[in-house]
Scaffold this active site. Structure first.
Site, PDB file in Angstrom:
ATOM      1  N   HIS A   7      42.081  39.742  41.326  1.00  9.93           N
ATOM      2  CA  HIS A   7      41.638  38.849  42.400  1.00  9.93           C
ATOM      3  C   HIS A   7      42.658  37.734  42.622  1.00  9.93           C
ATOM      4  O   HIS A   7      43.506  37.454  41.772  1.00  9.93           O
ATOM      5  CB  HIS A   7      40.236  38.285  42.131  1.00  9.93           C
ATOM      6  CG  HIS A   7      40.138  37.407  40.925  1.00  9.93           C
ATOM      7  ND1 HIS A   7      39.745  37.868  39.694  1.00  9.93           N
ATOM      8  CD2 HIS A   7      40.378  36.080  40.758  1.00  9.93           C
ATOM      9  CE1 HIS A   7      39.739  36.871  38.821  1.00  9.93           C
ATOM     10  NE2 HIS A   7      40.119  35.771  39.447  1.00  9.93           N
TER      11      HIS A   7
ATOM     12  N   HIS B 144      33.488  37.295  43.034  1.00 11.90           N
ATOM     13  CA  HIS B 144      34.221  36.156  42.469  1.00 11.90           C
ATOM     14  C   HIS B 144      35.167  35.575  43.520  1.00 11.90           C
ATOM     15  O   HIS B 144      35.345  34.366  43.608  1.00 11.90           O
ATOM     16  CB  HIS B 144      34.989  36.617  41.237  1.00 11.90           C
ATOM     17  CG  HIS B 144      35.624  35.509  40.463  1.00 11.90           C
ATOM     18  ND1 HIS B 144      34.899  34.506  39.845  1.00 11.90           N
ATOM     19  CD2 HIS B 144      36.927  35.238  40.205  1.00 11.90           C
ATOM     20  CE1 HIS B 144      35.724  33.670  39.243  1.00 11.90           C
ATOM     21  NE2 HIS B 144      36.962  34.080  39.449  1.00 11.90           N
TER      22      HIS B 144
ATOM     23  N   TYR C 107      29.157  24.373  46.392  1.00  9.43           N
ATOM     24  CA  TYR C 107      28.946  25.710  46.949  1.00  9.43           C
ATOM     25  C   TYR C 107      27.663  26.307  46.384  1.00  9.43           C
ATOM     26  O   TYR C 107      27.409  26.217  45.168  1.00  9.43           O
ATOM     27  CB  TYR C 107      30.133  26.612  46.614  1.00  9.43           C
ATOM     28  CG  TYR C 107      30.048  28.009  47.200  1.00  9.43           C
ATOM     29  CD1 TYR C 107      30.671  28.316  48.400  1.00  9.43           C
ATOM     30  CD2 TYR C 107      29.375  29.025  46.518  1.00  9.43           C
ATOM     31  CE1 TYR C 107      30.617  29.594  48.932  1.00  9.43           C
ATOM     32  CE2 TYR C 107      29.308  30.312  47.038  1.00  9.43           C
ATOM     33  CZ  TYR C 107      29.935  30.591  48.250  1.00  9.43           C
ATOM     34  OH  TYR C 107      29.864  31.868  48.780  1.00  9.43           O
TER      35      TYR C 107
END
Length: 299
Positions: A112, A190, A225
């Site tokens: 990622h 993620h 968030y």
């Protein structure tokens, strides 16, 4: 059935020959145990680690805290992740220690798009002729060095050195360099552009195993968030976990070694057995559910 190779990219790889022959290395179990002895759970990202064979032609070349994998073949190699920029220097040294050449890496790709795993891409790329292949959803982050605004950790991550992208990968695409073939699986959660990878390795051409390099999939975010405020992203996240749980998974590896007990498994001299993809997906699902329950309580 997953082969969606881009002809232009295949042409770029044509003629890329890996001429290096690896030097004799310690038995896999011995090298793994050395890794387990010198590294600790959730160790420092840039702490050097001894490289070792995972299985077949797949090698661990990362640090104690961050995984990087080299998948080798006579026509060229694939490198997944580099760690941070300082960590990438150790990765390059580890590749050389195993007897391989950075110049023979044909493709550089990722798990990622966070700096702790790919911050060293620009450094590694300048050392060879490798092509950078990234998830379509992560391409802008690599090209600019800045995180995607849709990333749960956006605003908390330092910028990375931008890197030229040669290919954008979609779910199910295959990266192939001669006899090396890896299938990409999009697993947003993620990060928006997270990838997991699966491929088969055969030890001495006899006993074959399916390796899965599963993304972190951890429900970590900026303080302000809330996953529950992003229902579409949350649905994609859960779909990623369901996809992971169904994978054939003889050998599980993860971007943070400790996330899948890689250090304790290495101490046993083999990554076979231990945590499965189903186990890993279940553990992350529980963390996500706990996170959502905390969000609901806070509202």
């Amino acid at each position: 059935m997953f082969a969606k190779l881009l002809p232009a990219f295949a042409l770029l790889l044509a003629g890329c020959a890996a001429t290096a022959s690896p030097v004799p290395a310690p038995a896999a179990s011995e090298a793994m145990k050395n890794f387990a002895t010198s590294c600790e759970d959730w160790d420092e990202w840039d702490k050097p680690a001894q490289p070792f064979k995972v299985y077949g032609n797949t090698y661990y070349v990362g640090t104690c805290g961050i995984t990087a994998l080299l998948i080798t073949g006579p026509e060229g190699h694939v490198l997944i992740d580099t760690g941070t920029e300082p960590g990438a220097r150790d990765v390059v040294e580890n590749i050389a220690e195993l007897g391989f050449k950075i110049e023979d890496i044909a493709v550089l790709t990722h798990s990622h798009e966070h700096f702790d795993h790919v911050g060293g891409f620009a450094y590694a790329k300048q050392l060879g002729t490798m092509k950078v292949a990234v998830a379509r959803a992560a391409a802008e982050a690599f090209r600019t060095g800045n995180s995607d605004p849709a990333d749960p950790q956006h605003g908390t991550l330092p910028p990375m050195a931008p890197v030229e992208v040669s290919r954008e990968i979609d779910d199910g695409d295959v990266i192939r360099v001669g006899s090396v073939g890896l299938t990409a699986l999009a697993m947003p959660g993620h990060t928006p552009g997270a990838l997991s990878w699966t491929w088969q390795e055969c030890d001495d051409g006899k006993v074959c195993r399916t390796i899965v390099y599963a993304d972190s999939l951890s429900p970590v975010s900026a303080d302000d968030y809330h996953f529950s405020d992003h229902p579409t992203y949350l649905a994609d996240y859960r779909a990623s976990l369901a996809k992971l749980a169904k994978l054939d998974c003889d050998i599980l590896l993860t971007p943070h070694p400790s996330a899948s007990d890689m250090i304790s498994r290495a101490a046993n001299g083999s990554f076979e057995g231990g945590m499965s993809c189903k186990d890993y997906a279940a553990a992350v699902t529980k963390r996500l559910d706990d996170r959502l329950a905390k969000e609901a309580t806070a509202k």
